[in-house]
Design an enzyme around this catalytic site. Structure first.
Site, PDB file in Angstrom:
ATOM      1  N   ALA B  65       0.835  -1.201   0.000  1.00 16.07           N
ATOM      2  CA  ALA B  65       0.000   0.000   0.000  1.00 16.07           C
ATOM      3  C   ALA B  65       0.870   1.251   0.000  1.00 16.07           C
ATOM      4  O   ALA B  65       0.568   2.240  -0.661  1.00 16.07           O
ATOM      5  CB  ALA B  65      -0.926   0.005   1.210  1.00 16.07           C
ATOM      6  N   HIS B 195       6.862   3.013   1.887  1.00 14.69           N
ATOM      7  CA  HIS B 195       7.360   4.312   1.413  1.00 14.69           C
ATOM      8  C   HIS B 195       8.876   4.261   1.274  1.00 14.69           C
ATOM      9  O   HIS B 195       9.443   4.716   0.293  1.00 14.69           O
ATOM     10  CB  HIS B 195       7.009   5.434   2.380  1.00 14.69           C
ATOM     11  CG  HIS B 195       5.564   5.543   2.712  1.00 14.69           C
ATOM     12  ND1 HIS B 195       5.121   5.870   3.972  1.00 14.69           N
ATOM     13  CD2 HIS B 195       4.457   5.358   1.956  1.00 14.69           C
ATOM     14  CE1 HIS B 195       3.808   5.888   3.972  1.00 14.69           C
ATOM     15  NE2 HIS B 195       3.377   5.579   2.769  1.00 14.69           N
TER      16      HIS B 195
END
Lengths: 72, 495
Positions: B65, B195
């Protein structure tokens, strides 16, 4: 022996950043900080102490260096 | 309800923790704190970026995600393959509303879902051949795609596919960059590691592509917007302010961004970081390798916008400084009118936030501009450095909660009784059923943009129409009303 990125703060101080630990501290004092060497024992504002063999000539910041925990 | 004192807030945390078994209680206690502005280092009061407890309801995402959904996904002229079973890509498709311009399916691919749709045989025999075939198909069907990224889902890491070698081989064949991203969902405790992995893959596979190329003419006013995902058009309403100041925005990372913009970023003079959590890694790398300084900024609400524009201008010459003042003055009538209209309707309302990334601290200024107060805030996946930055923004004795569980959040709301909650879709309907006005602050509740002066007007309108919506007076069925009103009457009279 973490990889530490050292960079200048806006006010000229040095920041000690360990990516793996998300640790970003200001360097309080450096043992050797002269025109021809930089390093030795480094103390941070949170009280922890780290060691790096003095580097000559002094590195230009920002840069990544490998530090050791200073022996107590 | 009056503001809570430090002791009351501490007592509330204790009370909420009471239901947990001993071990879970001990762990969760570290993640809940009463804000104390005098603390310099957040690690002294709150623990973050730790694995969630089994059995609690957490709102976190996974590394996939963080990489495909947040960092890579919005890069519009690349095709991002969700490599693995079909669900991960399908259920996250276009949910984040990263706006972009272009012809979807022709030269941009933002809202499309590309997946290798793993079946049992791919797990047994490996999916590398399938990946190579997909690359060929993509190259044939979508010749205008500038590159491909391979976003690994969990099975890829489990079965040990070598996506790197396939990527290298096929990239040579189709003469386009193919970037393998090892963002398997099981890595890390939340999307935050995704990230980081995505940043690292940009560093290793993209950033240096044009190092030897000097054909790009740079100006002294080149900047890059980093960590703005253009949710509902956020990056656009930020970009116009910077351009009006006289700066040239070379790249947008990654909302409405392109591969070539990313490759050109090492040529800018200053990196402007909006979402510190998801993109600080690459900014630090660019600082070290290319000597590009970076700074954080905040374009939520006129006070913070003015502060940020002036701070950005400080890095440049007088022309830009004048430009910043000119921009602030130009929009003053506009935002004064917004405040004049909405502040009387929102004054004194109390807000609780629980979001991710930068919002739990960045939006506080915008609420304060409207006379509202943020009484509790928390992050899904923040690290210590985020809380360091949050402590100063929040009032004393307000609640801080890290990776709050569904139960804790509900209990906090029952006691703190905020006038508005800003959180995600999974919390939305619980709180609306409890009769508390709610905004979904991950993608601005299908509204936006909220950045910049234009965004502030929309933000104020949205908050007003949520809090002052007449539906909150109709929480009780009409046939129950009279009796309830009678019961409430003496209280009202004595109050």
């Amino acid at each position: 022996m973490p990889n530490v990125m050292i960079r200048r703060k806006d006010d000229g101080g040095l920041l000690f950043y360990v990516a793996k630990k998300d640790m970003e501290e200001t360097i309080a004092s450096v043992e050797t900080d002269t025109a021809d060497a930089w390093g030795g024992e480094v103390e941070l504002t949170d009280g922890s102490r780290w060691y790096i063999d003095p580097i000559s000539p002094p590195p230009s910041f920002p840069t990544t260096l490998r530090f050791k925990r200073a022996e107590v | 309800m009056a503001a809570m004192t430090r002791e009351e807030t501490q007592a509330l945390i204790q009370e909420v923790l009471e239901v947990y078994p001993e071990k879970a209680k001990k762990d969760r206690a570290k993640h809940l704190a009463v804000n104390d502005q005098s603390i310099e280092q957040s690690k002294k009061c709150i623990t973050s970026n730790r694995k969630s407890q089994p059995g609690v309801m957490t709102i976190r995402g996974c590394a996939y995600a963080g990489s495909k959904g947040v960092v890579w996904g919005p890069i519009k002229d690349m095709i991002h393959i969700s490599h693995g079973p079909v669900g991960c890509g399908q259920y996250s498709r276009a949910g984040r509303r990263n706006y972009y311009v272009g012809w979807t399916g022709v030269n941009t691919f933002g809202t499309m879902n590309f997946t290798s749709d793993f079946q049992e045989k791919d797990i047994v025999f490996g999916g590398d051949k399938k990946l190579a075939k997909i690359v060929d198909e993509i190259d044939q069907l979508f010749p205008l795609a500038k590159g491909i990224s391979v976003q690994s889902e969990c099975p890829i890491g489990l079965i040990g596919d070598d996506i790197e070698s396939v990527s290298k081989k096929k990239a040579k064949e189709i003469e386009k960059p193919i970037i393998p991203v090892r963002c398997e969902g099981f890595r890390g405790v939340s999307q935050s590691l995704g990230h980081h992995i995505a940043n690292d893959s940009i560093r290793d596979w993209v950033l240096h592509n044009r190092d030897g190329d000097t054909s790009f003419e740079s100006t002294p006013y080149d900047v890059a917007i980093i960590g703005d995902y253009n949710i509902g058009g956020d990056a656009w309403s930020s970009r116009i302010l910077l351009e009006e100041m006289g700066l040239r925005v070379v790249a947008q990372w990654s909302g409405d961004g392109t591969l070539s913009e990313m490759e050109l970023t090492p040529k800018v003079k200053l990196n402007l970081i909006h979402c510190y959590r998801s993109m600080n890694y690459i900014s630090r790398h660019m600082e070290e390798k290319y000597g590009i300084p970076w700074m954080e900024y905040n374009l939520f609400g006129p006070t913070k916008i003015a502060e940020s524009l002036r701070a950005i201008a400080e890095r440049f010459d007088d022309k830009i400084k004048e430009g910043a003042e000119r921009v602030i003055e130009k929009y003053q009538a506009q935002y004064d009118a917004v405040i004049a209209k909405y502040r009387p309707r929102l004054e004194g309302k109390r807000v609780m936030l629980y979001v991710g990334g930068l919002r739990p601290r960045h939006i506080i200024g915008a609420y304060e501009d409207l006379g509202m107060e943020v009484v509790g805030t928390g992050y899904e996946f923040a690290h210590n450095d985020d809380y360091d930055r949050t402590i100063k923004e929040m009032g004393n004795a307000t609640l801080l909660y890290d990776d709050v569980t569904g139960y804790e959040f509900e209990e906090f709301v029952k006691r703190v009784k905020p006038d508005l909650i800003g959180s995600g879709i999974k919390e939305k309907y619980i709180f609306q059923k409890m009769g508390v006005p709610f905004r979904q602050m991950h993608s601005w509740d299908y509204s936006g943009p909220y950045h910049g002066y234009d965004g502030f007007a929309i933000f104020a309108r949205d908050m007003d129409m949520t809090i002052n919506n007449p539906c909150w007076k109709s929480m009780q069925a009409p046939w129950l009303k009279s009796a309830a009103d009678d019961a409430a009457a003496p209280v009202a009279a004595s109050a």
